[in-house]
Design a protein around this motif. Structure first.
Motif, PDB file in Angstrom:
ATOM      1  N   THR A 207      69.648 -28.225  11.282  1.00 35.57           N
ATOM      2  CA  THR A 207      70.773 -29.153  11.354  1.00 35.57           C
ATOM      3  C   THR A 207      71.382 -29.162   9.959  1.00 35.57           C
ATOM      4  O   THR A 207      70.800 -28.573   9.029  1.00 35.57           O
TER       5      THR A 207
ATOM      6  N   GLU B 127      73.048 -31.929   7.938  1.00 41.72           N
ATOM      7  CA  GLU B 127      73.477 -33.138   7.223  1.00 41.72           C
ATOM      8  C   GLU B 127      73.502 -32.923   5.706  1.00 41.72           C
ATOM      9  O   GLU B 127      74.429 -33.356   5.017  1.00 41.72           O
TER      10      GLU B 127
ATOM     11  N   VAL C 137      67.203 -20.323  27.530  1.00 38.01           N
ATOM     12  CA  VAL C 137      68.031 -20.860  26.448  1.00 38.01           C
ATOM     13  C   VAL C 137      68.008 -22.394  26.400  1.00 38.01           C
ATOM     14  O   VAL C 137      68.583 -22.995  25.504  1.00 38.01           O
TER      15      VAL C 137
ATOM     16  N   ARG D 268      65.401 -24.497  25.963  1.00 35.30           N
ATOM     17  CA  ARG D 268      64.658 -24.892  24.769  1.00 35.30           C
ATOM     18  C   ARG D 268      64.299 -23.632  24.016  1.00 35.30           C
ATOM     19  O   ARG D 268      63.222 -23.058  24.178  1.00 35.30           O
ATOM     20  N   GLY D 269      65.267 -23.166  23.237  1.00 32.27           N
ATOM     21  CA  GLY D 269      65.050 -21.972  22.439  1.00 32.27           C
ATOM     22  C   GLY D 269      64.515 -22.361  21.080  1.00 32.27           C
ATOM     23  O   GLY D 269      64.387 -23.544  20.761  1.00 32.27           O
TER      24      GLY D 269
ATOM     25  N   MET E 288      74.627 -24.384  18.310  1.00 23.27           N
ATOM     26  CA  MET E 288      74.935 -25.817  18.365  1.00 23.27           C
ATOM     27  C   MET E 288      76.253 -26.101  17.674  1.00 23.27           C
ATOM     28  O   MET E 288      76.558 -25.513  16.646  1.00 23.27           O
ATOM     29  N   LYS E 289      77.008 -27.012  18.289  1.00 27.58           N
ATOM     30  CA  LYS E 289      78.145 -27.596  17.579  1.00 27.58           C
ATOM     31  C   LYS E 289      77.620 -28.821  16.860  1.00 27.58           C
ATOM     32  O   LYS E 289      77.021 -29.701  17.489  1.00 27.58           O
ATOM     33  N   ASP E 290      77.816 -28.893  15.544  1.00 27.98           N
ATOM     34  CA  ASP E 290      77.463 -30.104  14.832  1.00 27.98           C
ATOM     35  C   ASP E 290      78.623 -30.551  13.967  1.00 27.98           C
ATOM     36  O   ASP E 290      79.173 -29.790  13.191  1.00 27.98           O
TER      37      ASP E 290
ATOM     38  N   TYR F  73      80.305 -33.777  11.495  1.00 24.53           N
ATOM     39  CA  TYR F  73      79.875 -34.802  10.539  1.00 24.53           C
ATOM     40  C   TYR F  73      81.069 -35.647  10.140  1.00 24.53           C
ATOM     41  O   TYR F  73      82.133 -35.121   9.816  1.00 24.53           O
TER      42      TYR F  73
ATOM     43  N   ILE G   2      66.964 -37.417  12.705  1.00 28.03           N
ATOM     44  CA  ILE G   2      68.321 -37.501  12.147  1.00 28.03           C
ATOM     45  C   ILE G   2      68.529 -38.893  11.531  1.00 28.03           C
ATOM     46  O   ILE G   2      69.153 -39.034  10.491  1.00 28.03           O
TER      47      ILE G   2
ATOM     48  N   GLU H 186      69.367 -32.832  28.143  1.00 26.89           N
ATOM     49  CA  GLU H 186      70.148 -33.377  27.028  1.00 26.89           C
ATOM     50  C   GLU H 186      71.085 -32.298  26.499  1.00 26.89           C
ATOM     51  O   GLU H 186      70.643 -31.303  25.930  1.00 26.89           O
ATOM     52  N   VAL H 187      72.384 -32.507  26.686  1.00 23.18           N
ATOM     53  CA  VAL H 187      73.351 -31.484  26.253  1.00 23.18           C
ATOM     54  C   VAL H 187      74.135 -31.910  25.023  1.00 23.18           C
ATOM     55  O   VAL H 187      75.023 -31.185  24.561  1.00 23.18           O
TER      56      VAL H 187
ATOM     57  N   GLN I 235      74.205 -35.132  21.515  1.00 22.43           N
ATOM     58  CA  GLN I 235      73.770 -36.414  20.984  1.00 22.43           C
ATOM     59  C   GLN I 235      74.677 -36.807  19.832  1.00 22.43           C
ATOM     60  O   GLN I 235      75.079 -35.963  19.034  1.00 22.43           O
TER      61      GLN I 235
ATOM     62  N   HIS J  82      77.077 -35.464  15.020  1.00 20.68           N
ATOM     63  CA  HIS J  82      77.409 -35.408  16.442  1.00 20.68           C
ATOM     64  C   HIS J  82      77.198 -33.972  16.926  1.00 20.68           C
ATOM     65  O   HIS J  82      77.851 -33.058  16.418  1.00 20.68           O
TER      66      HIS J  82
ATOM     67  N   GLY K 259      74.773 -29.055  22.417  1.00 25.18           N
ATOM     68  CA  GLY K 259      73.922 -27.871  22.572  1.00 25.18           C
ATOM     69  C   GLY K 259      74.670 -26.799  23.360  1.00 25.18           C
ATOM     70  O   GLY K 259      74.553 -26.733  24.579  1.00 25.18           O
TER      71      GLY K 259
ATOM     72  N   ARG L 210      72.410 -24.237  25.176  1.00 29.40           N
ATOM     73  CA  ARG L 210      71.685 -24.937  26.248  1.00 29.40           C
ATOM     74  C   ARG L 210      72.608 -25.224  27.433  1.00 29.40           C
ATOM     75  O   ARG L 210      72.171 -25.218  28.591  1.00 29.40           O
TER      76      ARG L 210
HETATM   77  N1  5CA Z   1      72.564 -33.196  13.497  1.00 27.23           N
HETATM   78  C1  5CA Z   1      72.470 -33.803  14.792  1.00 27.23           C
HETATM   79  C2  5CA Z   1      73.780 -33.927  15.446  1.00 27.23           C
HETATM   80  S1  5CA Z   1      74.807 -32.624  15.055  1.00 27.23           S
HETATM   81  C3  5CA Z   1      71.486 -33.022  15.669  1.00 27.23           C
HETATM   82  O1  5CA Z   1      70.909 -32.061  15.241  1.00 27.23           O
HETATM   83  N2  5CA Z   1      71.337 -33.485  16.892  1.00 27.23           N
HETATM   84  S2  5CA Z   1      70.275 -32.968  17.978  1.00 27.23           S
HETATM   85  O2  5CA Z   1      69.016 -32.768  17.372  1.00 27.23           O
HETATM   86  O3  5CA Z   1      70.313 -33.917  19.034  1.00 27.23           O
HETATM   87  O4  5CA Z   1      70.769 -31.589  18.521  1.00 27.23           O
HETATM   88  C4  5CA Z   1      72.028 -31.516  19.172  1.00 27.23           C
HETATM   89  C5  5CA Z   1      71.903 -30.827  20.501  1.00 27.23           C
HETATM   90  O5  5CA Z   1      71.385 -29.510  20.345  1.00 27.23           O
HETATM   91  C6  5CA Z   1      70.948 -31.472  21.467  1.00 27.23           C
HETATM   92  O6  5CA Z   1      71.548 -32.542  22.155  1.00 27.23           O
HETATM   93  C7  5CA Z   1      70.610 -30.326  22.414  1.00 27.23           C
HETATM   94  O7  5CA Z   1      71.593 -30.213  23.419  1.00 27.23           O
HETATM   95  C8  5CA Z   1      70.695 -29.121  21.500  1.00 27.23           C
HETATM   96  N3  5CA Z   1      69.336 -28.635  21.163  1.00 27.23           N
HETATM   97  C9  5CA Z   1      68.426 -29.245  20.379  1.00 27.23           C
HETATM   98  N4  5CA Z   1      67.293 -28.525  20.310  1.00 27.23           N
HETATM   99  C10 5CA Z   1      67.495 -27.420  21.076  1.00 27.23           C
HETATM  100  C11 5CA Z   1      66.694 -26.284  21.422  1.00 27.23           C
HETATM  101  N5  5CA Z   1      65.466 -26.122  20.935  1.00 27.23           N
HETATM  102  N6  5CA Z   1      67.232 -25.337  22.248  1.00 27.23           N
HETATM  103  C12 5CA Z   1      68.479 -25.478  22.721  1.00 27.23           C
HETATM  104  N7  5CA Z   1      69.273 -26.525  22.432  1.00 27.23           N
HETATM  105  C13 5CA Z   1      68.793 -27.489  21.620  1.00 27.23           C
END
Ligand code: 5CA
Length: 464
Positions: free
Chosen positions: A109, A111, A149, A151-152, A157-159, A161, A202, A283-284, A286, A317, A320, A323
């Motif tokens: 991640t 931050e 994919v 739980r990879g 990921m889109k993140d 801030y 987080i 969970e798609v 957070q 924010h 996934g 995912r």
């Molecule tokens: N920094 C924060 C928000 S950007 C963050 O990392 N949030 S998280 O941990 O919730 O991850 C965001 C999303 O990534 C999750 O909701 C999930 O959809 C996806 N994700 C997390 N871990 C995995 C994984 N191991 N494989 C696939 N997708 C994942």
């Protein structure tokens, strides 16, 4: 694309290692190949879907006023020592040492990196609010990578801030994200319910996860069934309008919906019994508001209106993206294969030639192929010398929502067949009508795909 020239390594047999339907179909449809535990190559068909999702995320983020950038996958451990998370993060962090003996890590991640960028370049409250985001690979050394994919260990990921002067502004950024995420998932043909959740590593108290209900989901969730009736739909949204974003957030989060970590049995039992649900979800995404958790230790301050330095209020924010490919399949398939929603399908329409080598049939297929491309669509033409059954099975497996079937018998009567993958319904019509019908389906604001915009009209086409 002509299938004879494409790379679509479909599997006839069910792969033994796949326990859930999305993993099975992604392998069978030649979308991914596992390279090592939890790490995948995205083969052309899978890559196309991943890109479509990425594109929708970019469009919706930029619609909300958020600014894209790109941060690296490898990060310096020193930044994480500043925030105090280097030791806290534990074994999920992949730690690497470079040739100079410096501690590095593959980012789980971002931050710390974004806070470092912010403090280097922003010093006045006048430059706020600011939201920066990227879509980048992450690595978490999951103890049990599984379900393909979903739980990879390496995942896309889109993140995003957010940086604001006050908590009030930061909560608007939170609401703005919630609304833009709802729009994003709806465009993908998905219902993802925001649920009160736990913030984990987080940090912060304000957080919602977005869950797609599915029996194969890894999260246990509890909710008032009335939440499943709420839709964003095509309503106009002004992302600068604080009361509007706030009221949409309240509309979607007022009813009880929580993951197991925050579940409260007493509150849950206040819901009328007929509406109480416990289920599983994927969970798609957070969203988090965590105030000054990173800005304070890392010195991300701005000069406030009174000239005094103040640490900025932050949130992060995530969506996934990789995912989601699996989540969409979990939500939309049958026993023959995937059923892509129009907004994310890798090709808009399949064309099946029932008698490859027949001059008239070949000519009709070529015409349909050219006509679909002329209206900005992306067809997949099965021009292989194969029997019809095999061609249909492949089309059903890869899940294109529409198929035009062309054979010698129909052509004699001046018709081809247009088939919906979702309903299985076939209608005979002229080739011109079939092309027109498919073009209409993919027009913007058509009821079957309220938010879909044709490729030619995309404002952010560079992302495709
Ligand atoms: N920094 C924060 C928000 S950007 C963050 O990392 N949030 S998280 O941990 O919730 O991850 C965001 C999303 O990534 C999750 O909701 C999930 O959809 C996806 N994700 C997390 N871990 C995995 C994984 N191991 N494989 C696939 N997708 C994942």
């Amino acid at each position: 694309m002509r299938l004879s020239r494409y790379f679509l390594p479909v599997l006839k047999e069910n792969p033994a290692e796949a326990q859930i339907v999305s993993h099975r179909y992604m392998l069978r449809a030649g979308m991914i190949k596992q390279q090592t535990a939890g790490i995948y190559s995205w083969l052309p068909l899978g890559f196309k879907v991943l890109r479509k999702l990425e594109n929708i995320v970019h469009e919706e983020q930029q619609r909300a006023g958020h600014i894209p950038l790109l941060m690296p996958t490898l990060q310096s451990a020193d930044l994480w020592r500043e925030s105090g998370r280097y030791d806290d993060y534990g074994e999920e962090m992949l730690r690497i040492t470079d040739r100079h003996g410096r501690d590095m890590l593959y980012g789980p991640t971002n931050e710390e990196v974004i806070t470092d960028i912010f403090r280097a370049h922003v010093s006045s409250y006048k430059d706020l609010p600011l939201t920066l985001y990227h879509i980048q690979w992450k690595f978490r050394d999951e103890i049990r990578p599984r379900f393909g994919v979903m739980r990879g260990r390496e995942f896309f990921m889109k993140d995003g801030y957010t940086f604001d002067l006050t908590k009030e502004d930061a909560l608007h950024a939170y609401n703005r994200h919630l609304v833009s995420y709802l729009r994003t998932y709806e465009r993908m043909g998905l219902q993802a319910l925001p649920m009160r959740a736990d913030s984990g590593p987080i940090g912060g108290d304000d957080t919602h996860e977005f869950l797609v209900l599915a029996d194969t989901g890894e999260s246990e969730v509890f909710y008032d069934n009335a939440v499943t009736d709420i839709r964003l739909g095509a309503r106009e949204i002004d992302y600068d309008d604080k009361p509007q974003c706030q009221s949409i957030m309240e509309e979607f989060t007022a009813l009880y919906a929580r993951t197991d970590e925050t579940h409260d049995e007493a509150l849950f039992n206040q819901i009328p019994e007929a509406r109480r649900r416990s289920a599983r979800g994927i969970e798609v995404g957070q969203i988090f508001y965590f105030g000054t958790k990173y800005s304070e230790p890392m010195g991300a301050t701005v000069q406030g209106p009174d000239g005094k330095p103040v640490p900025v209020h932050m949130g992060s924010h995530g969506i996934g993206v990789s995912r989601l490919v699996g989540a969409i399949i979990e939500a939309s398939h049958d026993d023959k294969g995937i059923i892509w929603p129009e907004g994310v399908t890798p090709f808009h329409c399949g064309i099946v030639n029932l008698k490859q080598g027949d001059e008239d049939v070949d000519a009709a297929c070529n015409q349909i192929y050219a006509a679909l491309r002329a209206v900005g669509l992306d067809p997949l033409y099965d021009d292989r010398k194969e029997r019809a059954g095999g061609k249909f099975a492949t089309m059903d497996l890869i899940g294109l929502p529409w198929r035009i079937t062309v054979g010698p018998r129909g052509l004699k009567n001046g018709v081809v067949e247009l088939t919906s993958r979702r309903t299985g319904e076939s209608v005979e019509m002229s080739a011109e009508e079939a092309v027109k019908k498919v073009a209409e389906i993919y027009q913007p604001h058509h009821e079957a795909s309220p938010h879909w915009e044709p490729m030619a009209k995309r404002s952010f086409h560079t992302w495709m």
